[in-house]
Design a protein around this motif. Structure first.
Motif, PDB file in Angstrom:
ATOM      1  N   TRP A 286      58.144 -64.975 -29.253  1.00 30.19           N
ATOM      2  CA  TRP A 286      58.130 -65.459 -27.913  1.00 30.19           C
ATOM      3  C   TRP A 286      57.081 -66.585 -27.994  1.00 30.19           C
ATOM      4  O   TRP A 286      57.020 -67.535 -27.184  1.00 30.19           O
ATOM      5  CB  TRP A 286      57.639 -64.161 -27.010  1.00 30.19           C
ATOM      6  CG  TRP A 286      57.319 -64.575 -25.788  1.00 30.19           C
ATOM      7  CD1 TRP A 286      58.191 -64.870 -24.824  1.00 30.19           C
ATOM      8  CD2 TRP A 286      56.190 -64.443 -24.974  1.00 30.19           C
ATOM      9  NE1 TRP A 286      57.883 -65.159 -23.634  1.00 30.19           N
ATOM     10  CE2 TRP A 286      56.483 -65.003 -23.802  1.00 30.19           C
ATOM     11  CE3 TRP A 286      54.863 -64.311 -25.320  1.00 30.19           C
ATOM     12  CZ2 TRP A 286      55.476 -65.165 -22.646  1.00 30.19           C
ATOM     13  CZ3 TRP A 286      53.995 -64.566 -24.283  1.00 30.19           C
ATOM     14  CH2 TRP A 286      54.172 -64.802 -23.147  1.00 30.19           C
TER      15      TRP A 286
ATOM     16  N   LYS B  81      60.072 -58.900 -25.612  1.00 24.29           N
ATOM     17  CA  LYS B  81      60.075 -60.466 -24.709  1.00 24.29           C
ATOM     18  C   LYS B  81      59.208 -60.294 -23.445  1.00 24.29           C
ATOM     19  O   LYS B  81      59.142 -59.201 -22.799  1.00 24.29           O
ATOM     20  CB  LYS B  81      61.482 -61.121 -24.584  1.00 24.29           C
ATOM     21  CG  LYS B  81      62.263 -61.296 -25.735  1.00 24.29           C
ATOM     22  CD  LYS B  81      63.665 -61.936 -25.520  1.00 24.29           C
ATOM     23  CE  LYS B  81      64.453 -62.365 -26.639  1.00 24.29           C
ATOM     24  NZ  LYS B  81      65.684 -63.095 -26.429  1.00 24.29           N
ATOM     25  N   GLU B  82      58.792 -61.314 -23.062  1.00 22.65           N
ATOM     26  CA  GLU B  82      58.080 -61.281 -21.509  1.00 22.65           C
ATOM     27  C   GLU B  82      59.011 -62.530 -20.660  1.00 22.65           C
ATOM     28  O   GLU B  82      59.371 -63.411 -20.940  1.00 22.65           O
ATOM     29  CB  GLU B  82      56.828 -61.853 -21.840  1.00 22.65           C
ATOM     30  CG  GLU B  82      55.693 -60.737 -22.565  1.00 22.65           C
ATOM     31  CD  GLU B  82      54.449 -60.997 -22.668  1.00 22.65           C
ATOM     32  OE1 GLU B  82      54.064 -61.821 -21.838  1.00 22.65           O
ATOM     33  OE2 GLU B  82      53.580 -60.600 -23.433  1.00 22.65           O
ATOM     34  N   LYS B  83      58.890 -62.025 -19.318  1.00 23.62           N
ATOM     35  CA  LYS B  83      59.649 -62.630 -18.510  1.00 23.62           C
ATOM     36  C   LYS B  83      58.700 -62.880 -17.084  1.00 23.62           C
ATOM     37  O   LYS B  83      58.127 -61.707 -16.680  1.00 23.62           O
ATOM     38  CB  LYS B  83      61.082 -62.023 -17.822  1.00 23.62           C
ATOM     39  CG  LYS B  83      62.138 -62.135 -19.333  1.00 23.62           C
ATOM     40  CD  LYS B  83      62.471 -63.589 -19.705  1.00 23.62           C
ATOM     41  CE  LYS B  83      63.564 -63.398 -20.566  1.00 23.62           C
ATOM     42  NZ  LYS B  83      63.904 -64.658 -21.219  1.00 23.62           N
TER      43      LYS B  83
ATOM     44  N   ILE C 160      58.565 -63.329 -13.149  1.00 21.81           N
ATOM     45  CA  ILE C 160      59.505 -63.308 -12.207  1.00 21.81           C
ATOM     46  C   ILE C 160      58.766 -63.469 -10.781  1.00 21.81           C
ATOM     47  O   ILE C 160      57.846 -62.443 -10.526  1.00 21.81           O
ATOM     48  CB  ILE C 160      60.377 -62.037 -11.922  1.00 21.81           C
ATOM     49  CG1 ILE C 160      61.215 -61.692 -13.256  1.00 21.81           C
ATOM     50  CG2 ILE C 160      61.208 -61.699 -10.873  1.00 21.81           C
ATOM     51  CD1 ILE C 160      61.877 -60.690 -13.344  1.00 21.81           C
TER      52      ILE C 160
ATOM     53  N   ASN D  98      62.443 -66.233  -8.468  1.00 20.69           N
ATOM     54  CA  ASN D  98      62.386 -67.560  -9.166  1.00 20.69           C
ATOM     55  C   ASN D  98      63.059 -68.732  -8.503  1.00 20.69           C
ATOM     56  O   ASN D  98      63.678 -69.434  -9.411  1.00 20.69           O
ATOM     57  CB  ASN D  98      62.807 -67.270 -10.683  1.00 20.69           C
ATOM     58  CG  ASN D  98      61.785 -66.516 -11.461  1.00 20.69           C
ATOM     59  OD1 ASN D  98      60.706 -66.301 -11.189  1.00 20.69           O
ATOM     60  ND2 ASN D  98      62.021 -66.094 -12.704  1.00 20.69           N
TER      61      ASN D  98
ATOM     62  N   LEU E 216      68.786 -62.612 -15.209  1.00 17.58           N
ATOM     63  CA  LEU E 216      67.971 -62.078 -16.460  1.00 17.58           C
ATOM     64  C   LEU E 216      68.633 -61.708 -17.395  1.00 17.58           C
ATOM     65  O   LEU E 216      69.429 -60.670 -17.501  1.00 17.58           O
ATOM     66  CB  LEU E 216      66.811 -61.098 -16.289  1.00 17.58           C
ATOM     67  CG  LEU E 216      65.914 -60.589 -17.058  1.00 17.58           C
ATOM     68  CD1 LEU E 216      65.196 -61.565 -18.027  1.00 17.58           C
ATOM     69  CD2 LEU E 216      64.893 -59.431 -16.711  1.00 17.58           C
TER      70      LEU E 216
ATOM     71  N   TYR F 114      61.308 -55.442 -22.504  1.00 23.79           N
ATOM     72  CA  TYR F 114      60.920 -56.552 -21.564  1.00 23.79           C
ATOM     73  C   TYR F 114      59.577 -56.127 -20.926  1.00 23.79           C
ATOM     74  O   TYR F 114      59.786 -55.351 -19.956  1.00 23.79           O
ATOM     75  CB  TYR F 114      62.073 -57.200 -20.820  1.00 23.79           C
ATOM     76  CG  TYR F 114      63.093 -57.542 -21.750  1.00 23.79           C
ATOM     77  CD1 TYR F 114      63.415 -58.834 -22.133  1.00 23.79           C
ATOM     78  CD2 TYR F 114      64.119 -56.640 -22.095  1.00 23.79           C
ATOM     79  CE1 TYR F 114      64.473 -59.327 -22.745  1.00 23.79           C
ATOM     80  CE2 TYR F 114      65.217 -56.932 -22.720  1.00 23.79           C
ATOM     81  CZ  TYR F 114      65.447 -58.307 -23.376  1.00 23.79           C
ATOM     82  OH  TYR F 114      66.622 -58.719 -23.932  1.00 23.79           O
TER      83      TYR F 114
ATOM     84  N   LEU G  63      58.122 -57.436 -17.994  1.00 21.70           N
ATOM     85  CA  LEU G  63      58.237 -58.548 -16.585  1.00 21.70           C
ATOM     86  C   LEU G  63      56.901 -58.613 -15.765  1.00 21.70           C
ATOM     87  O   LEU G  63      56.260 -57.597 -15.404  1.00 21.70           O
ATOM     88  CB  LEU G  63      59.035 -57.698 -15.650  1.00 21.70           C
ATOM     89  CG  LEU G  63      60.404 -57.186 -16.313  1.00 21.70           C
ATOM     90  CD1 LEU G  63      61.517 -56.566 -15.130  1.00 21.70           C
ATOM     91  CD2 LEU G  63      61.151 -58.163 -16.990  1.00 21.70           C
TER      92      LEU G  63
END
Length: 555
Positions: A5, A156-158, A160, A193, A210, A218, A220
């Motif tokens: 990442w 993973k990182e997201k 929002i 987003n 997503l 993940y 978030l």
């Protein structure tokens, strides 16, 4: 620590500095106009670097951050780094006419601050007029290099970011409301987003998606950058494990619904544990009183394993707009992690015990519709914005800008949540409340029902606080403190005060300067529901505010 990442981050934007062992992060924010199409219509908006939402600011705990902001638009601008402690760097906090004069068209200013002892998710946004309706972005503060998260490592990182969208120019919306004295028009949609998803007024499927892979976890980082709406966040058939709010770790807890007021952040783990397909993401407003609200649900999708576009979507049931029990359950579930590495240093003794009543009133206005205007107040004082920044007036000893006689309790106590008053008028003034350095404060924020009860997400600049209690009705100073949580209360910078209820917070003022305190519903801030704490210097240079930067904007 973050594996592939981080490698992705290195190339995702020229704005993101390389995440190597480096203590200085440099950014350039150009404030520019951009044409943006939403709801089948195009309008010109104010953005940072032509991005909507704006760029995410990445750094690590204890990094020094430098952001050069250059104003290329016709409006005065400032940027607030919401939740950043700004230890001794009050000049970089950002609220216009509180800590700085705004950056005028064609001018620039270097924000310079250090992320001392903070890690997690915050946000930045414009802090003048209603420009934050389109000028906002996330702040991601990673732990120090080599320091793990106190929860399972995500794959993973997201980020929002939730927001609101008006078809009209929001500066025109607030200007019209100011002239008429009436409440401003509500927004036309909610965004994820920057995307609304399909809405009744426009069938265009402008939706955020997503993409996830089965079995992966993940992180978030959910940010509510809305202007006036508290929001629910929900994903069909998926639970979330909350691990952090407002850049402070929490005891993990499972929920199917997040609740965020404007300015609040919630970081949660999502496990992609459902069958292959598409699942709806929904954000919807919360309003449990008679105040008008944008009731349009913003939607997006979680898509498993890059499945085809025509895959049917699994729908989600959203909370009722007045689902108070959902908000209470979520708020009451939040607890500080309170571990050896991340203790909850709750003040157990109190130097200042304050009671702030907050609400809406009506003042006379000869030029307004019906001869009156809606106002908001704290302890019956509706704040009048100065034309010289409060911090400059304090630092240079400029007289006549403010007074330090803000009342620490209502001057005329009454039944705050029930009894109607015959006099709906407020007083007006530019007042601060003075606090000694390193003192402790207990502040009970009491909602009132003078016009109508309302939920108020309330933000304190320059300090985190612990939410030690909350309840419905009038705060009882004899009984309610007996139920306070002084062991592991949640640590925040923004907290919702329940409709016709109260919230009690405690904090230590170890940060000299002038710190804004206000409702984060922009309509209420515009109407005057705001004040400032003046924290005096301590004894030595490390307990005193730094000198102003040489490029500090002039009024």
């Amino acid at each position: 620590m973050m594996g592939s990442w981080v490698q992705t981050l290195l190339f995702m934007s020229v704005l993101v500095p390389a995440l190597v062992e480096c203590r200085i992060r440099q950014y350039h924010f150009d404030v520019v106009l951009k044409n943006e199409t939403k709801l089948c219509a195009t309008k010109t908006i104010v953005t940072v670097n032509s991005k909507f939402p704006g760029p995410t600011l990445y750094a690590r705990e204890d990094d020094n951050v430098l952001v050069r902001v250059t104003n290329h638009v016709q409006y005065n601008v400032t940027i607030h780094w919401h939740g950043v402690r700004q230890l001794r760097t009050c000049w970089s906090d950002g609220p216009a006419y509180i800590t700085q004069c705004p950056i005028q068209p064609g001018q620039n200013f270097l924000y310079n601050f250090t992320l001392t002892g903070q890690r997690g998710t915050l946000l930045w946004h414009a802090h003048i007029s209603w420009l934050r309706s389109t000028m906002y972005g996330a702040i991601v503060i990673l732990p120090k290099k080599g320091v793990p998260y106190p929860f399972p490592k995500p794959d993973k990182e997201k980020v929002i970011i939730l927001g609101e969208w008006w078809k009209a120019d929001t500066e025109a919306v607030v200007n019209q409301a100011t002239q008429t004295g009436l409440p401003p028009n509500i927004s036309d949609a909610h965004t994820i987003n920057g995307h609304t998803g399909p809405v009744p007024s426009c069938s265009s499927d402008d939706a955020y998606t997503l993409h996830v892979e089965t079995g992966k976890i993940y992180l978030l980082r959910v940010v509510n950058a809305a202007v006036n709406d508290e929001l629910f966040f929900k994903i069909a058939y998926h639970n979330l494990i909350v691990v952090e709010v407002d850049a402070a770790y929490t005891k993990p807890f499972k929920t199917d619904t997040l609740f965020l007021g404007p300015g609040q952040t919630t970081t949660a783990l999502l496990k992609a544990d459902q069958g292959t397909g598409k699942y709806l993401i929904a954000i919807s407003p919360f309003m449990d009183t008679i105040v008008a609200v944008d009731n349009v649900t913003g939607t997006g999708y979680i898509s498993y394993n890059r499945n085809l576009a025509f895959t049917p979507t699994t729908m989600v049931s959203i909370p009722a707009v007045n689902a108070t029990p959902v908000t209470s359950t979520f708020s009451n579930s939040l607890r500080s992690l309170n571990s050896k590495d991340y203790p909850a240093n709750v003040p157990l003794t109190v130097d200042y015990s304050l009671l702030f009543t907050i609400g809406v009133g009506i003042n006379p206005c000869a030029t307004c519709f019906n001869g009156s205007r809606a106002v908001a107040d704290i302890n019956n004082v509706s704040f009048v914005m100065p034309t010289t920044a409060l911090l400059q007036a304090h630092y240079y000893g400029i007289n006549g800008v403010f007074t330090d006689d803000f009342p620490g309790k209502p001057l005329m106590p009454f039944d705050y949540t029930k009894a109607p008053l015959s006099n709906l008028q407020t007083t007006n003034g530019t007042k601060v409340y003075r606090l000694a350095y390193n003192s402790t404060v207990q502040l009970v924020i009491q909602g009132n029902s003078i016009i109508a009860p309302d939920s108020h997400p309330t933000h304190l600049h320059g300090c985190n606080f612990f939410v030690v209690g909350r309840g419905i009705g009038n705060f009882d100073p004899e009984k309610d403190p007996l139920e306070f949580n002084l062991v592991d209360p949640v640590e925040r910078n923004t907290v919702s005060v329940p409709t016709a209820g109260w919230t009690a917070i405690r904090f230590r003022v170890d940060n000299p300067g002038v710190w804004f305190f206000h409702c984060h519903l922009e309509v209420h801030t515009t109407w005057g529901l705001k004040m400032a704490f003046l924290v005096e210097d301590g004894k030595g240079p490390n307990e005193s505010i730094e000198p102003p930067p040489s490029d500090l904007p002039m009024c």
